[in-house]
Scaffold this motif. Structure first.
Motif, PDB file in Angstrom:
ATOM      1  N   PHE A   1       0.863  -1.172   0.000  1.00 38.08           N
ATOM      2  CA  PHE A   1       0.000   0.000   0.000  1.00 38.08           C
ATOM      3  C   PHE A   1       0.901   1.225   0.000  1.00 38.08           C
ATOM      4  CE2 PHE A   1      -2.626  -3.364   1.482  1.00 38.08           C
ATOM      5  CZ  PHE A   1      -3.906  -3.063   1.039  1.00 38.08           C
ATOM      6  N   ALA A   2       0.739   2.070  -1.014  1.00 37.64           N
ATOM      7  CA  ALA A   2       1.596   3.249  -1.193  1.00 37.64           C
ATOM      8  C   ALA A   2       0.764   4.509  -0.989  1.00 37.64           C
ATOM      9  CB  ALA A   2       2.224   3.223  -2.574  1.00 37.64           C
ATOM     10  N   PHE A   3       1.030   5.217   0.093  1.00 40.47           N
ATOM     11  CA  PHE A   3       0.289   6.422   0.449  1.00 40.47           C
ATOM     12  C   PHE A   3       1.041   7.680   0.040  1.00 40.47           C
ATOM     13  CE2 PHE A   3      -1.548   3.314   3.159  1.00 40.47           C
ATOM     14  CZ  PHE A   3      -2.800   3.770   3.536  1.00 40.47           C
ATOM     15  N   ASP A   4       0.311   8.648  -0.458  1.00 40.62           N
ATOM     16  CA  ASP A   4       0.873   9.985  -0.655  1.00 40.62           C
ATOM     17  C   ASP A   4      -0.285  10.959  -0.801  1.00 40.62           C
ATOM     18  OD1 ASP A   4       4.020  10.816  -1.656  1.00 40.62           O
ATOM     19  OD2 ASP A   4       2.453  12.337  -1.658  1.00 40.62           O
ATOM     20  N   LYS A   5      -0.103  12.147  -0.251  1.00 41.09           N
ATOM     21  CA  LYS A   5      -1.124  13.180  -0.350  1.00 41.09           C
ATOM     22  C   LYS A   5      -0.993  13.971  -1.647  1.00 41.09           C
ATOM     23  CE  LYS A   5      -2.453  15.411   3.239  1.00 41.09           C
ATOM     24  NZ  LYS A   5      -2.483  16.266   4.431  1.00 41.09           N
ATOM     25  N   ASP A   6       0.142  13.825  -2.324  1.00 36.50           N
ATOM     26  CA  ASP A   6       0.402  14.568  -3.559  1.00 36.50           C
ATOM     27  C   ASP A   6       0.047  13.685  -4.761  1.00 36.50           C
ATOM     28  OD1 ASP A   6       1.520  15.778  -5.843  1.00 36.50           O
ATOM     29  OD2 ASP A   6       3.133  16.683  -4.667  1.00 36.50           O
ATOM     30  N   GLU A   7      -1.043  14.000  -5.417  1.00 37.71           N
ATOM     31  CA  GLU A   7      -1.514  13.205  -6.555  1.00 37.71           C
ATOM     32  C   GLU A   7      -0.486  13.166  -7.689  1.00 37.71           C
ATOM     33  OE1 GLU A   7      -3.339  10.615  -8.733  1.00 37.71           O
ATOM     34  OE2 GLU A   7      -4.198  11.146  -6.812  1.00 37.71           O
ATOM     35  N   ARG A   8       0.293  14.230  -7.861  1.00 39.54           N
ATOM     36  CA  ARG A   8       1.327  14.228  -8.921  1.00 39.54           C
ATOM     37  C   ARG A   8       2.376  13.170  -8.636  1.00 39.54           C
ATOM     38  NH1 ARG A   8       2.238  20.469  -8.280  1.00 39.54           N
ATOM     39  NH2 ARG A   8       2.331  19.541  -6.228  1.00 39.54           N
ATOM     40  N   ASN A   9       2.803  13.058  -7.373  1.00 40.61           N
ATOM     41  CA  ASN A   9       3.765  12.012  -7.020  1.00 40.61           C
ATOM     42  C   ASN A   9       3.181  10.633  -7.283  1.00 40.61           C
ATOM     43  OD1 ASN A   9       5.746  13.777  -6.218  1.00 40.61           O
ATOM     44  ND2 ASN A   9       5.350  13.566  -4.042  1.00 40.61           N
ATOM     45  N   LEU A  10       1.948  10.418  -6.871  1.00 42.32           N
ATOM     46  CA  LEU A  10       1.308   9.120  -7.086  1.00 42.32           C
ATOM     47  C   LEU A  10       1.194   8.796  -8.567  1.00 42.32           C
ATOM     48  CD1 LEU A  10      -1.528   8.950  -4.415  1.00 42.32           C
ATOM     49  CD2 LEU A  10       0.588   7.638  -4.490  1.00 42.32           C
ATOM     50  N   SER A  11       0.944   9.797  -9.382  1.00 39.65           N
ATOM     51  CA  SER A  11       0.843   9.584 -10.822  1.00 39.65           C
ATOM     52  C   SER A  11       2.178   9.089 -11.397  1.00 39.65           C
ATOM     53  CB  SER A  11       0.415  10.884 -11.510  1.00 39.65           C
ATOM     54  OG  SER A  11       0.344  10.704 -12.898  1.00 39.65           O
ATOM     55  N   VAL A  12       3.260   9.716 -10.978  1.00 39.23           N
ATOM     56  CA  VAL A  12       4.593   9.286 -11.428  1.00 39.23           C
ATOM     57  C   VAL A  12       4.884   7.877 -10.927  1.00 39.23           C
ATOM     58  CG1 VAL A  12       7.081   9.721 -11.220  1.00 39.23           C
ATOM     59  CG2 VAL A  12       5.509  11.628 -11.623  1.00 39.23           C
ATOM     60  N   ALA A  13       4.590   7.621  -9.661  1.00 37.57           N
ATOM     61  CA  ALA A  13       4.838   6.298  -9.082  1.00 37.57           C
ATOM     62  C   ALA A  13       4.013   5.225  -9.797  1.00 37.57           C
ATOM     63  CB  ALA A  13       4.537   6.302  -7.589  1.00 37.57           C
TER      64      ALA A  13
END
Length: 94
Positions: free
Chosen positions: A50-62
């Motif tokens: 489970f990979a959490f991040d509040k920054d949608e741009r970071n999640l998009s790259v990941a």
């Protein structure tokens, strides 16, 4: 997307978590997915990350970087403090 990203203290994190195939892991600050990639490789085909991040741009790259791992990685656009809302049994968390 070809993004070079080197996670900090990778060896130390992996040694401390001692993840093994079939385990469930949480990356509380996914960022660009460096630690997440190490986790998903360690937990193998039957594990889950489970990979959490509040920054949608970071999640998009990941997401783009880790697309080959399919549904073994669950990306969560939320704060890691909400981990209990998404996963109950965790073997390792960063």
């Amino acid at each position: 997307m070809n993004v070079t990203h080197i996670p900090v203290l990778a060896s130390e994190v992996m040694a401390g978590l001692a993840l093994a195939p079939g385990m469930t892991a949480v990356d509380g600050t996914c960022g660009l997915g460096g630690h997440t990639k190490l986790f998903v490789e360690a937990v193998g085909e039957n594990g889950k990350v489970f990979a959490f991040d509040k920054d949608e741009r970071n999640l998009s790259v990941a997401r783009e970087r880790l697309v080959a791992y399919g549904n073994r990685v669950q990306f969560v656009h939320d704060s890691y403090v909400q981990v209990g809302e998404y996963v109950k049994d965790v073997h390792g968390i960063l």
